[in-house]
Design a protein around this motif. Sequence first.
Motif, PDB file in Angstrom:
ATOM      1  N   HIS A 127     -13.398  23.710 -44.456  1.00 11.70           N
ATOM      2  CA  HIS A 127     -12.783  22.837 -43.447  1.00 11.70           C
ATOM      3  C   HIS A 127     -11.291  23.111 -43.264  1.00 11.70           C
ATOM      4  O   HIS A 127     -10.735  22.805 -42.214  1.00 11.70           O
ATOM      5  N   ASN A 128     -10.638  23.709 -44.255  1.00  8.09           N
ATOM      6  CA  ASN A 128      -9.213  24.016 -44.133  1.00  8.09           C
ATOM      7  C   ASN A 128      -8.937  25.436 -43.645  1.00  8.09           C
ATOM      8  O   ASN A 128      -7.804  25.897 -43.661  1.00  8.09           O
ATOM      9  N   VAL A 129      -9.983  26.139 -43.223  1.00  5.56           N
ATOM     10  CA  VAL A 129      -9.808  27.416 -42.540  1.00  5.56           C
ATOM     11  C   VAL A 129      -9.696  27.070 -41.062  1.00  5.56           C
ATOM     12  O   VAL A 129     -10.558  26.385 -40.504  1.00  5.56           O
ATOM     13  N   LYS A 130      -8.645  27.530 -40.429  1.00  5.74           N
ATOM     14  CA  LYS A 130      -8.378  27.134 -39.046  1.00  5.74           C
ATOM     15  C   LYS A 130      -9.332  27.812 -38.063  1.00  5.74           C
ATOM     16  O   LYS A 130      -9.550  29.008 -38.105  1.00  5.74           O
ATOM     17  N   CYS A 131      -9.881  27.004 -37.174  1.00  7.80           N
ATOM     18  CA  CYS A 131     -10.721  27.480 -36.080  1.00  7.80           C
ATOM     19  C   CYS A 131      -9.843  27.591 -34.835  1.00  7.80           C
ATOM     20  O   CYS A 131      -9.051  26.681 -34.552  1.00  7.80           O
ATOM     21  N   VAL A 132      -9.979  28.684 -34.092  1.00  2.80           N
ATOM     22  CA  VAL A 132      -9.144  28.869 -32.905  1.00  2.80           C
ATOM     23  C   VAL A 132      -9.421  27.819 -31.836  1.00  2.80           C
ATOM     24  O   VAL A 132      -8.540  27.515 -31.039  1.00  2.80           O
ATOM     25  N   ASN A 133     -10.615  27.255 -31.821  1.00  2.65           N
ATOM     26  CA  ASN A 133     -10.974  26.266 -30.792  1.00  2.65           C
ATOM     27  C   ASN A 133     -10.716  24.825 -31.204  1.00  2.65           C
ATOM     28  O   ASN A 133     -10.353  23.999 -30.375  1.00  2.65           O
ATOM     29  N   THR A 134     -10.917  24.501 -32.476  1.00  5.42           N
ATOM     30  CA  THR A 134     -10.865  23.097 -32.888  1.00  5.42           C
ATOM     31  C   THR A 134      -9.834  22.800 -33.969  1.00  5.42           C
ATOM     32  O   THR A 134      -9.725  21.655 -34.406  1.00  5.42           O
ATOM     33  N   GLY A 135      -9.109  23.798 -34.419  1.00  4.94           N
ATOM     34  CA  GLY A 135      -8.128  23.573 -35.485  1.00  4.94           C
ATOM     35  C   GLY A 135      -8.821  23.445 -36.828  1.00  4.94           C
ATOM     36  O   GLY A 135      -9.753  24.180 -37.129  1.00  4.94           O
ATOM     37  N   TYR A 136      -8.375  22.497 -37.620  1.00  2.00           N
ATOM     38  CA  TYR A 136      -8.952  22.302 -38.948  1.00  2.00           C
ATOM     39  C   TYR A 136     -10.061  21.259 -38.869  1.00  2.00           C
ATOM     40  O   TYR A 136     -10.060  20.397 -38.000  1.00  2.00           O
ATOM     41  N   PRO A 167     -10.958  25.545 -51.799  1.00  2.00           N
ATOM     42  CA  PRO A 167      -9.775  26.396 -51.648  1.00  2.00           C
ATOM     43  C   PRO A 167      -8.510  25.584 -51.364  1.00  2.00           C
ATOM     44  O   PRO A 167      -8.570  24.486 -50.814  1.00  2.00           O
ATOM     45  N   ASP A 168      -7.383  26.165 -51.743  1.00  2.00           N
ATOM     46  CA  ASP A 168      -6.074  25.547 -51.541  1.00  2.00           C
ATOM     47  C   ASP A 168      -5.912  25.145 -50.066  1.00  2.00           C
ATOM     48  O   ASP A 168      -5.994  25.999 -49.187  1.00  2.00           O
ATOM     49  N   PRO A 169      -5.679  23.851 -49.788  1.00  2.00           N
ATOM     50  CA  PRO A 169      -5.568  23.414 -48.391  1.00  2.00           C
ATOM     51  C   PRO A 169      -4.393  24.045 -47.644  1.00  2.00           C
ATOM     52  O   PRO A 169      -4.413  24.139 -46.426  1.00  2.00           O
ATOM     53  N   ASP A 170      -3.382  24.482 -48.371  1.00  2.00           N
ATOM     54  CA  ASP A 170      -2.224  25.099 -47.719  1.00  2.00           C
ATOM     55  C   ASP A 170      -2.400  26.597 -47.502  1.00  2.00           C
ATOM     56  O   ASP A 170      -1.528  27.237 -46.925  1.00  2.00           O
ATOM     57  N   GLY A 171      -3.494  27.151 -47.961  1.00  2.00           N
ATOM     58  CA  GLY A 171      -3.758  28.576 -47.790  1.00  2.00           C
ATOM     59  C   GLY A 171      -5.219  28.885 -48.043  1.00  2.00           C
ATOM     60  O   GLY A 171      -5.544  29.787 -48.821  1.00  2.00           O
ATOM     61  N   LYS A 231      -6.470  32.542 -47.401  1.00  7.67           N
ATOM     62  CA  LYS A 231      -5.959  33.446 -48.438  1.00  7.67           C
ATOM     63  C   LYS A 231      -6.686  33.212 -49.757  1.00  7.67           C
ATOM     64  O   LYS A 231      -7.090  34.161 -50.440  1.00  7.67           O
ATOM     65  N   ASP A 232      -6.886  31.957 -50.122  1.00  6.15           N
ATOM     66  CA  ASP A 232      -7.556  31.612 -51.375  1.00  6.15           C
ATOM     67  C   ASP A 232      -9.001  32.133 -51.376  1.00  6.15           C
ATOM     68  O   ASP A 232      -9.463  32.724 -52.358  1.00  6.15           O
ATOM     69  N   ILE A 233      -9.700  31.951 -50.274  1.00  7.73           N
ATOM     70  CA  ILE A 233     -11.073  32.441 -50.169  1.00  7.73           C
ATOM     71  C   ILE A 233     -11.081  33.963 -50.240  1.00  7.73           C
ATOM     72  O   ILE A 233     -11.882  34.563 -50.960  1.00  7.73           O
TER      73      ILE A 233
END
Length: 159
Positions: A97-106, A134-138, A141-143
């Motif tokens: 859920h903390n990986v950003k989607c180009v259409n819907t954000g987080y 995974p780290d919500p701030d990254g 990268k964490d994944i």
Amino acid sequence: MAKRNVFYSFHFDKDVFRVQQIRNMGVLVGDDPVSPNTWEEIKRTEQGVEDWINENLKRKTCLVVLVGEDTANRKWVKYEIKRACELGIPVVGVRIHNVKCVNTGYGKKGPDPFAGLDLKWTDGTTYSPTVYNPDPDGAYKDINENLASWIETAILEVK
């Protein structure tokens, strides 16, 4: 570390863009996407979907459940998890859920897809897969840095 042949389980409608980012990391060999025309034929019947899942799980070394907001509620995700256990295939969950989607954000954090499932190996032992956060701030990268080791850990836990 050798590339593992994994099957990704996820909720398509909500998480496909997040999933594609993860699949494109190149860390692992994943299940090949099904073309839209082929998928339309497969999903015409429940048996068609089951057969496709069963056939594709046979050649995998791990089931990776990419956990989004609604993943835990998806019928076919539950089926894939149960079937992997029946086949003795290790399972691991990764929150996306903390990986950003180009259409819907987080996205929003969804429930644990393994909670409430009675997962057992063929020998009857209970199985409780790990869900990584995974780290919500990254998260990306964490994944990217840890997915391969999370899969290896899941594989070692069942041996």
